[in-house]
Design a protein around this motif. Structure first.
Motif, mmCIF file in Angstrom:
data_model
loop_
_atom_site.group_PDB
_atom_site.id
_atom_site.type_symbol
_atom_site.label_atom_id
_atom_site.label_comp_id
_atom_site.label_asym_id
_atom_site.label_seq_id
_atom_site.Cartn_x
_atom_site.Cartn_y
_atom_site.Cartn_z
ATOM 1 N N VAL A 27 -22.518 17.260 22.179
ATOM 2 C CA VAL A 27 -23.540 17.916 22.924
ATOM 3 C C VAL A 27 -24.557 18.153 22.436
ATOM 4 C CG1 VAL A 27 -21.784 19.443 24.127
ATOM 5 C CG2 VAL A 27 -22.848 20.111 22.043
ATOM 6 N N ASN A 28 -25.799 18.781 23.177
ATOM 7 C CA ASN A 28 -27.150 18.759 22.649
ATOM 8 C C ASN A 28 -27.791 17.443 22.137
ATOM 9 O OD1 ASN A 28 -27.218 21.656 23.260
ATOM 10 N ND2 ASN A 28 -26.044 22.054 21.462
ATOM 11 N N CYS A 29 -27.614 16.220 22.649
ATOM 12 C CA CYS A 29 -27.913 15.096 21.982
ATOM 13 C C CYS A 29 -29.336 14.758 22.260
ATOM 14 C CB CYS A 29 -27.035 14.007 22.736
ATOM 15 S SG CYS A 29 -25.374 14.133 22.280
ATOM 16 N N GLU A 30 -29.859 14.176 21.332
ATOM 17 C CA GLU A 30 -31.313 13.646 21.542
ATOM 18 C C GLU A 30 -31.491 12.279 20.724
ATOM 19 O OE1 GLU A 30 -33.817 16.761 19.990
ATOM 20 O OE2 GLU A 30 -33.205 16.727 17.936
ATOM 21 N N PRO A 31 -32.505 11.635 21.046
ATOM 22 C CA PRO A 31 -32.645 10.330 20.164
ATOM 23 C C PRO A 31 -33.364 10.903 18.863
ATOM 24 C CG PRO A 31 -33.873 10.223 22.303
ATOM 25 C CD PRO A 31 -33.477 11.900 22.243
ATOM 26 N N ALA A 32 -32.778 9.784 17.807
ATOM 27 C CA ALA A 32 -33.146 9.842 16.531
ATOM 28 C C ALA A 32 -33.979 8.561 16.043
ATOM 29 C CB ALA A 32 -31.949 10.018 15.631
ATOM 30 N N GLU A 33 -33.731 7.944 14.902
ATOM 31 C CA GLU A 33 -34.482 6.881 14.709
ATOM 32 C C GLU A 33 -33.766 5.772 15.528
ATOM 33 O OE1 GLU A 33 -31.844 8.195 11.011
ATOM 34 O OE2 GLU A 33 -33.179 8.972 12.433
ATOM 35 N N GLY A 35 -31.579 3.109 17.156
ATOM 36 C CA GLY A 35 -30.287 2.976 17.174
ATOM 37 C C GLY A 35 -29.373 4.102 16.942
ATOM 38 N N TRP A 36 -29.900 5.184 16.530
ATOM 39 C CA TRP A 36 -29.113 6.378 16.114
ATOM 40 C C TRP A 36 -29.804 7.546 17.161
ATOM 41 C CZ3 TRP A 36 -25.518 6.822 12.103
ATOM 42 C CH2 TRP A 36 -25.428 5.598 11.279
ATOM 43 N N MET A 37 -28.463 8.608 17.277
ATOM 44 C CA MET A 37 -28.878 9.767 18.223
ATOM 45 C C MET A 37 -28.668 10.988 17.121
ATOM 46 S SD MET A 37 -27.316 8.593 21.889
ATOM 47 C CE MET A 37 -28.303 10.200 22.423
ATOM 48 N N ARG A 38 -28.953 12.030 17.402
ATOM 49 C CA ARG A 38 -28.668 13.398 16.959
ATOM 50 C C ARG A 38 -27.881 14.438 17.967
ATOM 51 N NH1 ARG A 38 -33.113 13.948 15.104
ATOM 52 N NH2 ARG A 38 -32.867 13.130 13.182
ATOM 53 N N LYS A 44 -21.081 21.201 14.169
ATOM 54 C CA LYS A 44 -21.549 20.520 13.187
ATOM 55 C C LYS A 44 -22.805 19.623 13.600
ATOM 56 C CE LYS A 44 -21.210 17.164 9.101
ATOM 57 N NZ LYS A 44 -20.160 16.130 8.387
ATOM 58 N N LYS A 45 -23.632 19.772 13.234
ATOM 59 C CA LYS A 45 -25.014 18.677 13.665
ATOM 60 C C LYS A 45 -25.211 17.811 12.665
ATOM 61 C CE LYS A 45 -27.447 22.641 16.039
ATOM 62 N NZ LYS A 45 -28.760 23.332 16.101
ATOM 63 N N GLY A 46 -25.513 16.590 13.357
ATOM 64 C CA GLY A 46 -25.565 15.491 12.372
ATOM 65 C C GLY A 46 -26.218 14.176 13.459
ATOM 66 N N ILE A 47 -26.274 12.947 12.989
ATOM 67 C CA ILE A 47 -26.656 11.880 13.521
ATOM 68 C C ILE A 47 -25.341 11.034 13.723
ATOM 69 C CG2 ILE A 47 -28.972 11.938 12.953
ATOM 70 C CD1 ILE A 47 -28.316 9.717 10.850
ATOM 71 N N PHE A 48 -25.494 10.087 14.745
ATOM 72 C CA PHE A 48 -24.419 8.892 14.819
ATOM 73 C C PHE A 48 -24.807 7.856 15.455
ATOM 74 C CE2 PHE A 48 -24.506 12.122 18.215
ATOM 75 C CZ PHE A 48 -25.092 11.454 19.513
ATOM 76 N N PHE A 52 -22.181 3.512 19.807
ATOM 77 C CA PHE A 52 -20.753 3.994 19.605
ATOM 78 C C PHE A 52 -20.469 5.051 20.962
ATOM 79 C CE2 PHE A 52 -18.463 2.585 15.624
ATOM 80 C CZ PHE A 52 -19.735 1.784 15.338
ATOM 81 N N VAL A 53 -21.383 5.458 21.762
ATOM 82 C CA VAL A 53 -21.400 6.503 22.736
ATOM 83 C C VAL A 53 -21.672 5.899 24.056
ATOM 84 C CG1 VAL A 53 -21.403 8.108 21.060
ATOM 85 C CG2 VAL A 53 -23.395 7.437 22.108
#
Length: 395
Positions: A27-33, A35-38, A44-48, A52-53
């Protein structure tokens, strides 16, 4: 976008990464750099990795694991989901009731539920909004986010595909903009952002803002295309860009720069046509080796390695073998029993040195024929005598 569903397992390699398992809801997803999301998983918060999703538009497709007691727990162990949830009705053909925009505990699902897992969708089949790959973008010549020379503002980015708005539509309910293709793929009657009835209009403002930005050529790099301009001019530029990658027109499958097409098709392509120097036919370059093994006009050496100095074409080889001095032939007295084979140039010597043997073979053959004739005559006389006896007995 607020939620994604994990498609593949992912093990963390850095402290700020999330460990993923198939079926988790983040949940609470947003774009990161790139190829990655946060997002947030199990508190726990982090990037992925984004690949993969898959995106779960709010109110369109939510997956639950139904336990034996009938309680429902989201795959990501999220106890509260801040999104519009439907009134659930479990049957052989699950349907949805109108969404209520309210905070609702996932564990409050009806206890009579009997499914281990259930997918709640709209009446139209839901399709995963795919992220446009670089290969697809190359094929369609679309403007993508990485082409802009400055960071793309968030309000000009589609919430579904996470790329620049393409043919943008704006919703009348909350003013959120989406790509037309993304809305068509999701096939929802509810707004993916606010879960109210979906009504869209052309977003001319976003189009104007995007057209005011500067983009670079897809093949922009050192010693390559240095073009920069507006998105409307991008399509025209690709038609004339000498660095554009195109597939070989002869069909070899290789991608080459447009400026190198002539050199490739005339010198490098394995399917280019070249002329056979012997028969003057047009043959593909990669087939020339095979052609030389069957070309009828190609000069070849005698298969018997004879001493002849004349030029022999492949089509004339059979005629040459009829007179070739090195061709193996049988003795002219073969029918009388001489089974020796020798080169044609040695046949005369064999005949002169084997004359007595040949005469004896001829005499022996004549005796065998005489004995066979005598035996046949005796058999005929016996048959005639037998027939006469039979005729006489019937009179």
């Amino acid at each position: 976008m607020s939620m994604v569903e994990v498609l593949y397992d992912f093990d963390t390699k850095q402290p700020d990464e999330l460990s993923l398992h198939v079926g988790n809801l983040i949940v609470n997803c947003e774009p990161a750099e790139d190829g990655w999301m946060r997002g947030e998983l199990n508190g726990k918060k982090g990037i992925f990795p984004r690949s993969f999703v898959k995106i779960v538009p709010q109110g369109v497709c939510v997956k639950y694991i139904i336990t034996a007691t009938g309680t429902a727990i989201a795959s990501g162990a999220v106890s509260d989901v801040k999104m519009g949830l439907p009134e659930f009705k479990f049957s052989s053909s699950p349907k949805y009731k109108p969404f209520k925009k309210a905070k609702r505990r996932v564990g409050s699902l009806p206890s009579q539920a009997t499914y281990k897992s259930s997918i709640v969708t709209t009446t139209k089949p839901w399709k995963q909004p795919g992220i446009v790959s670089l290969e697809t973008a190359l094929a369609n010549d679309k403007v993508t986010k990485e082409l802009f020379t400055s960071p793309l503002p968030n309000h000009l980015e589609c919430e579904i595909c996470l790329d620049v708005l393409n043919n943008p539509l704006i919703t009348g309910c909350c003013g959120q903009s989406y790509c037309k293709d993304c809305i068509d793929r999701v096939m929802t009657m509810l707004c993916p952002h606010c879960c109210r009835n979906l009504e869209t209009f052309p977003d001319k403002k976003s189009v104007r803002l995007i057209n005011e930005l500067e983009i670079k050529c897809r093949y922009y790099a050192e010693n390559k295309c240095q073009w920069k301009g507006s998105p409307p001019a991008f399509t025209h530029h690709l038609k004339v860009c000498e660095f554009k990658l195109i597939v070989c027109p002869l069909g070899c499958g290789k991608q080459i720069e447009k400026k190198s097409v002539t050199a490739h098709t005339s010198k490098d392509c394995k399917l280019r046509k070249i002329t056979c120097e012997h028969c003057h036919k047009q043959i593909s370059y990669h087939n020339m080796t095979l052609h030389k093994t069957i070309c009828s006009e190609m000069p070849i050496s005698c298969v018997n390695q004879c001493s002849s100095t004349e030029v022999i074409l492949r089509k004339d080889m059979d005629a040459h073998l009829n007179t070739c001095p090195s061709q193996l032939v049988t003795c002219e007295y073969f029918e009388f029993g001489c089974n020796q084979k020798m080169k044609r140039q040695d046949l005369q010597h064999h005949s002169s040195t084997s004359m007595e043997r040949h005469l004896s073979l001829v005499a022996e053959s004549a005796r065998r024929e005489r004995d066979a004739r005598i035996a046949l005559e005796q058999d005929v006389r016996q048959e005639i005598a037998l027939l006469k006896a039979i005729i006489a007995s019937k009179r």
